[in-house]
Structure formats: C-alpha cells, structure tokens
Design a protein around this motif. Structure first.
Motif, mmCIF file in Angstrom:
data_model
loop_
_atom_site.group_PDB
_atom_site.id
_atom_site.type_symbol
_atom_site.label_atom_id
_atom_site.label_comp_id
_atom_site.label_asym_id
_atom_site.label_seq_id
_atom_site.Cartn_x
_atom_site.Cartn_y
_atom_site.Cartn_z
ATOM 1 N N LEU A 18 41.225 20.724 48.415
ATOM 2 C CA LEU A 18 41.318 21.238 49.776
ATOM 3 C C LEU A 18 40.283 22.316 50.030
ATOM 4 C CD1 LEU A 18 45.209 21.484 50.055
ATOM 5 C CD2 LEU A 18 43.749 19.679 50.886
ATOM 6 N N HIS A 21 36.697 21.071 50.076
ATOM 7 C CA HIS A 21 36.458 20.375 51.342
ATOM 8 C C HIS A 21 36.150 21.367 52.464
ATOM 9 C CE1 HIS A 21 38.046 18.333 55.080
ATOM 10 N NE2 HIS A 21 37.126 17.496 54.664
ATOM 11 N N THR A 195 50.678 32.533 62.537
ATOM 12 C CA THR A 195 50.191 32.011 63.793
ATOM 13 C C THR A 195 51.325 31.809 64.775
ATOM 14 O OG1 THR A 195 48.859 30.690 62.317
ATOM 15 C CG2 THR A 195 48.569 30.332 64.662
ATOM 16 N N MET A 238 41.436 29.549 65.069
ATOM 17 C CA MET A 238 41.275 28.386 64.200
ATOM 18 C C MET A 238 42.119 27.218 64.703
ATOM 19 S SD MET A 238 41.954 28.003 60.165
ATOM 20 C CE MET A 238 41.803 26.398 59.414
ATOM 21 N N PHE A 239 43.351 27.503 65.084
ATOM 22 C CA PHE A 239 44.246 26.468 65.606
ATOM 23 C C PHE A 239 43.615 25.794 66.818
ATOM 24 C CE2 PHE A 239 47.858 25.584 68.570
ATOM 25 C CZ PHE A 239 48.307 24.459 67.920
ATOM 26 N N VAL A 242 40.822 23.534 65.608
ATOM 27 C CA VAL A 242 41.303 22.345 64.895
ATOM 28 C C VAL A 242 41.803 21.300 65.876
ATOM 29 C CG1 VAL A 242 43.109 21.481 63.378
ATOM 30 C CG2 VAL A 242 41.916 23.547 62.776
ATOM 31 N N VAL B 95 48.173 27.921 58.959
ATOM 32 C CA VAL B 95 47.273 27.214 59.860
ATOM 33 C C VAL B 95 46.166 26.530 59.059
ATOM 34 C CG1 VAL B 95 45.836 29.219 60.349
ATOM 35 C CG2 VAL B 95 45.974 27.423 62.020
ATOM 36 N N VAL B 96 45.806 27.125 57.921
ATOM 37 C CA VAL B 96 44.796 26.520 57.055
ATOM 38 C C VAL B 96 45.336 25.220 56.445
ATOM 39 C CG1 VAL B 96 43.456 26.864 54.947
ATOM 40 C CG2 VAL B 96 43.718 28.720 56.561
ATOM 41 N N TYR B 97 46.610 25.246 56.045
ATOM 42 C CA TYR B 97 47.205 24.011 55.532
ATOM 43 C C TYR B 97 47.250 22.931 56.615
ATOM 44 C CZ TYR B 97 48.698 26.313 51.262
ATOM 45 O OH TYR B 97 48.710 26.961 50.070
ATOM 46 N N TYR B 99 45.069 22.501 58.926
ATOM 47 C CA TYR B 99 43.705 21.968 58.949
ATOM 48 C C TYR B 99 43.528 20.933 57.842
ATOM 49 C CZ TYR B 99 38.751 22.076 57.643
ATOM 50 O OH TYR B 99 37.481 21.734 57.276
ATOM 51 N N PHE B 100 44.004 21.252 56.629
ATOM 52 C CA PHE B 100 43.911 20.304 55.510
ATOM 53 C C PHE B 100 44.633 19.008 55.837
ATOM 54 C CE2 PHE B 100 43.764 24.121 52.521
ATOM 55 C CZ PHE B 100 42.394 24.145 52.589
ATOM 56 N N LEU B 103 42.602 17.023 58.699
ATOM 57 C CA LEU B 103 41.219 16.610 58.482
ATOM 58 C C LEU B 103 40.917 16.165 57.064
ATOM 59 C CD1 LEU B 103 39.468 19.327 60.591
ATOM 60 C CD2 LEU B 103 40.022 17.000 61.213
ATOM 61 N N PHE B 104 41.854 16.332 56.135
ATOM 62 C CA PHE B 104 41.573 15.933 54.762
ATOM 63 C C PHE B 104 42.582 14.898 54.272
ATOM 64 C CE2 PHE B 104 41.841 16.669 50.117
ATOM 65 C CZ PHE B 104 40.538 16.340 49.793
ATOM 66 N N VAL B 105 43.874 15.208 54.401
ATOM 67 C CA VAL B 105 44.887 14.311 53.849
ATOM 68 C C VAL B 105 45.041 13.062 54.714
ATOM 69 C CG1 VAL B 105 47.313 14.117 53.220
ATOM 70 C CG2 VAL B 105 46.078 16.220 52.759
ATOM 71 N N MET B 194 53.069 25.534 61.847
ATOM 72 C CA MET B 194 51.688 25.199 62.177
ATOM 73 C C MET B 194 51.250 23.858 61.603
ATOM 74 S SD MET B 194 51.328 27.490 64.123
ATOM 75 C CE MET B 194 49.767 26.898 64.754
ATOM 76 N N ALA B 197 52.645 21.205 63.787
ATOM 77 C CA ALA B 197 52.085 21.285 65.137
ATOM 78 C C ALA B 197 50.670 20.720 65.162
ATOM 79 C CB ALA B 197 52.084 22.735 65.624
ATOM 80 N N ILE B 198 49.920 20.931 64.078
ATOM 81 C CA ILE B 198 48.546 20.454 64.051
ATOM 82 C C ILE B 198 48.475 18.988 63.649
ATOM 83 C CG2 ILE B 198 46.344 20.670 62.826
ATOM 84 C CD1 ILE B 198 46.857 23.665 62.674
#
Lengths: 284, 268
Positions: A18, A21, A195, A238-239, A242, B95-97, B99-100, B103-105, B194, B197-198
């Motif tokens: 992660l 990436h 957040t 950031m949210f 994204v 929020v970083v998770y 994103y992962f 866009l990654f998983v 988050m 939600a993302i």
C-alpha cells in the motif's frame, strides 16, 4: 509458529504494498509549490496550503482544550476522587467512550457546538469536537502515568509537611510528565487523521483562502477572528481529491496522503520512542 | 457521554414524529433526500453488516494468530520490532486506507473478478479488516501476556507442547481479555466511516452481496454532511436517527463485552 510468521508477513507485506503504491503515485507531486498553493480546479496547480494551515489551527484549539481538561480530570480521578458510585460511573463512561465511533462525536458537535452554541461551521467547533474525541486518551494516559509512581514518593512528601496540592504539583506531575506527554502526542496524532467528525460539522472541501491572521498590525495585535472562520483540513482535502474521477486529482490525493501519513507516523513514532526511553531510564 | 445520548435522542424524537418507528425498521428503501421519500434503515444496516463481517473475517483470525505468535513463540527481538510497528499502523489515518481500498485493492480484485464494479463492499471490507488487525492483535497479546507464567510451566510439566499450551491453556485463561479485543474490533468495524464512504459508494442498497456497491450508516451521514442541509429539516434529523442507531449497535456490543469480561474473568 509458521502460521504466526505467515500472518505477520501478510499484514506487513500488505502495508508495504500500500505504501509503496502511494509513494510511487504521490512522490512526483510533492514539491514546494504543492505546499504553498491553494486547491484548484486544475489538478497540476492544486496544493494543500489551506489544508495544512487549517489542520494546524484546528490542532491548536484541540490541544488548548483537551490537554488541561484531560490532565485535570486524570489527576482528580486518580488522587482526589472518593471511591463511590459516582466516580465508578464516570470511570465506566471513560472506558466506554473509547468504543464510540468517531462520527458520533461529529454529530454531537454538529448539534451542540455548531447550532446550540452557534459557533458555526468553524475552526472552533472542529477543534472542540476533536478535543472531546481525544479527551479519554489524555485522561487514561495521565492516570496510568500517575498510578505508576510508587506510594513512597507521596508518603515522603506528606512526611515533610507538603499539602496534597504541593505533592501533586511538585512531585507527581513532574515525574509523570513523560507518560502524559506520550498520551497527548498519541491523542493529537489521532486527531490529525480524523476525517469523519469534521465532515459532519461541515468543513468545506474547497477553500481557496486563509483564515484571518492571528497577528494584527494595530492594537491589541492579537485577534481571534480565525476561530470562527470556515476551514478545511488535510484529511478532508485528501477525501475530496480521492472522490474525483480524474486521475490527476488522485495523484494529488496520494501526495496529500503521503504528507498526512508522514505527520502521523512521526508523532506516533515520537510517542513510542519517549515511552521506550522512559521505561529504560526510570528506576524508582 | 450523556451529552451525546441526549443530543442524538433529542433530534431523533423530532424525526420519529415524522416517521413511525415501524416504517423506520421495516421499509426496504432509504431515500430521505428524494421527493419520494422512504425512511427504512434496513439498506444501511445491510451495508454495515456486510462490510463489517468481511472486515472481521480478515481481522479476527489474522489478529489472533499474530497475537499468539508474538506472545508465545516469537523471540524477544522480533517482538520488540513488531509491536511498535503494529502500533504505528494503528495510527495511520482512515482516509488513507480509503484511498488504498479504492485505488489499489479494487483494481487488484477486478483482475480476479472482472465484473466487479468500481465501488464495492468487498474491497472496503478487506481494507477495513487489515486496518483493524493492529487493534485486535495488540489487545489480544496483552491479555495473553497477562496470564501468569506458572500456568504455562504447569502445562509444560504435564508434557504439553508449546502449541498445545498456547491453545488449550493460555487462550482460555485469557478469554475475557480476548473477548474485549474482539468486541473493540467489532465496534471499530461498525463505526468505521471513511473507508466505506470512499470505496463502497454511497448508494443505499439492500443487499447481502459483497460485490455490489452499498452505503453504510456512517457513509450516509458523511454523504448528507457533505451537502448543505438546513438546520432542522427532515434530512438533518435523519442523520441523527442514523447516528442513534449506530450508537445503539455499538452500545449493545460494549455491553456484551462487559458481561463476557465479568463472567469469564479468571483471577489468579
């Protein structure tokens, strides 16, 4: 044994994947301009200036509100409070609060601070909401640090005629300061990354200006106007990035995430290091 | 704590004057912001349950295995490195998770399941599970380490292997602490905001299929808060009703945890 190493490896490797990436995506966007520009409709010129200023100011409010209150409550519960039903209820509450989802704190702040007290959707409301969120962390850290001090220190102080408050302020607080500091840092690191509660309060996702400066040219030189200004913070920025479909914005999100991760990891790392040193150095 | 409950109940009462409790619990659609408004919490609950179950299927076994390994098998040096590392991971912002997950998983999963939509509960749940591992493993490990050494020595003296000791002696003895760790994991998964939600989309959807997009209770609250709802409108009150539901769910788990801890506490 093998399964244990395997499970640990799964966890570690996933995280590595992660972060690598994110590093690959975000690194090219990280330059000086990224920190000094406002968010923009064009991804290439967008930056996180309003976000990190907002985060700093919100953290300031959080720290000012949560630290004295948390330490005070911790000292009271540990040293002064009588053992009765009331304190037991408070204690159960403090432990239970840790299990309450953070977004619930956001709803409380929305109802209480934003509308009841009419602070508006401001830095003040956000800071107070996060302060509530990390209050249990600070209280628990304070109590544990004070509890670790042997009774003989207290008895020594009393034997020399110190009052209760003198014992607390001259002996217990200084000896437990490293432990309390660790708790405060961990709490603030958690608050920086939160957040959900701030979204509920209604932080805007697109802010292309800074809150009014706290230092003024004319008398009285300090102004608190920024407390009521609308704001945005790093995780919200950031949210926002994204959730946009364009890939260019997602690169921005990676860069903002990188900054955020470095910030929280540094703070948590500092706390872990402090605790490690404390364990090594303190011998009663 | 009291303020939280009071606030949620106050706004929810206004909500339940508009919408009957029966409709809230049985209607299968949640569309409070449309003209044709329906107020059924079930779609949000299903989203929450599906994503939490996936997360727990990842977090509980992995977290427990890591805890057993660190507490019973790992050499000192491994533990000294692994514990702070796990602690650091617990501090990464959610929020970083998110994103992962998005866009990654999700792209990875789409290689295996080509028909998987961009927003889905599966990847949100998986990432949430990874995220919760540090909480579960560190609390479980603390519980197991609190088991006194003489129990283990007794077990070895009877000829048990290390593995048998870990599974049959240490784990039962640490049961109350392990239960507390699991309950905390469940609370985290249910209240996590988050990531879902993302990565899971924000469309309320009554489904038990993890391959579909859906909204959780928390994601709905975020979605409403992002818009600009006037204070006192029915939409504003729905987020408090949803929040109250969420609080009640986590409260039930906390009480279960409390009871388990009381009943199975071993005193040495």
């Amino acid at each position: 044994m093998i399964a244990g190493i395997f499970a640990l490896m799964i966890a570690v490797l996933t995280f590595m994947a992660l972060f690598v990436h994110m590093l690959i995506d975000g690194m090219p966007r990280l330059n000086w301009d990224f920190f000094t520009s406002f968010p923009s409709r064009r991804a290439e010129s967008a930056g996180i200036l309003s976000a990190w200023v907002g985060t700093t100011l919100v953290m300031l409010v959080t720290a000012v509100a949560a630290v004295p209150l948390g330490i005070g409550a911790g000292i009271y519960l540990e040293e002064y409070a009588p053992k009765n039903l009331f304190t037991e209820i408070i204690e159960i509450n403090v432990t239970n609060l840790a299990g309450v989802p953070s977004i619930i704190y956001g709803l409380l702040a929305l109802g209480l601070f934003v509308y009841q007290f009419s602070f508006g959707q401001s830095i003040l409301s956000a800071g107070l909401a996060l302060a509530l969120l990390i209050l249990p962390v600070v209280i628990v850290a304070t109590r544990e640090a004070i509890r670790a001090i042997p009774v003989s220190i207290r008895e020594g102080a009393y034997a020399l005629g110190a009052t209760k408050w003198q014992t607390v302020s001259d002996h217990l607080l200084p000896y437990s300061s490293a432990g309390i500091l660790t708790g405060i840092i961990i709490g603030l690191a958690r608050a920086i990354g939160e957040t959900a509660p701030i979204i509920t309060i209604g932080a805007l996702t697109f802010i292309a200006f800074l809150p009014p400066s706290p230092i003024k040219q004319d008398f009285p030189y300090i102004s608190f106007e920024w407390l009521t200004a609308p704001f945005t913070v790093m995780p919200i920025q950031m949210f926002n990035w994204v959730s946009r479909p364009e890939e260019a914005f997602q690169l921005n999100a990676a860069a903002a995430g990188l900054v955020l991760v470095v910030m929280t990891l540094t703070m948590n790392g500092l706390a872990i290091y402090l605790r490690y040193r404390m364990r090594k150095n303190i011998k009663w | 704590m009291l303020a939280i409950v009071a606030m949620l109940v106050k706004e929810s009462i206004v909500f339940f004057q508009h919408v009957s409790l029966w409709e809230f619990l049985t209607d299968t659609q949640w569309t409070p912001l449309f003209d044709d408004a329906h107020y059924g919490i079930l779609p949000l609950i299903s989203g929450t349950v599906v994503s939490s179950v996936i997360a727990l299927m990842v977090a509980l076994p992995l977290g427990t295995i890591i805890a057993i390994y660190l507490s019973e098998f790992a050499p000192f040096s491994v533990r000294e490195i692994a514990k702070p590392f796990l602690e650091l991971l617990g501090g990464v912002p959610t929020v970083v998770y998110g994103y992962f997950a998005l866009l990654f998983v999700t792209p990875l999963l789409q290689i295996i399941f080509p028909e998987l939509p961009g927003f889905n509960l599966l990847s949100a749940g998986l990432v949430m599970g990874i995220m919760i591992i540090p909480y579960v493993s560190s609390m479980t490990e603390d519980a197991m380490r609190a088991v006194p050494m003489n129990l283990r020595e007794g077990s070895y003296a009877m000829g048990a292997t290390r593995f048998q000791t870990a599974i049959r002696v240490v784990m039962p003895a640490a049961f109350s602490g392990i239960a507390a760790a699991y309950i905390l994991g469940i609370s985290r998964a249910v209240g996590e905001t988050m990531v879902v939600a993302i990565a899971a989309g924000m469309q309320p959807n009554l489904t038990w299929n993890p391959m579909e997009p859906a909204a959780t209770i928390t994601a709905y609250i975020v979605q409403v808060s992002l818009g600009d709802l006037p204070h006192g409108s029915i939409g504003y009150q729905t987020i408090f009703a949803a929040g109250l539901t969420l609080l009640l769910i986590t409260l039930v788990f906390n009480i279960i945890g409390h009871v388990l801890r009381k009943r199975y506490r071993e005193i040495y």
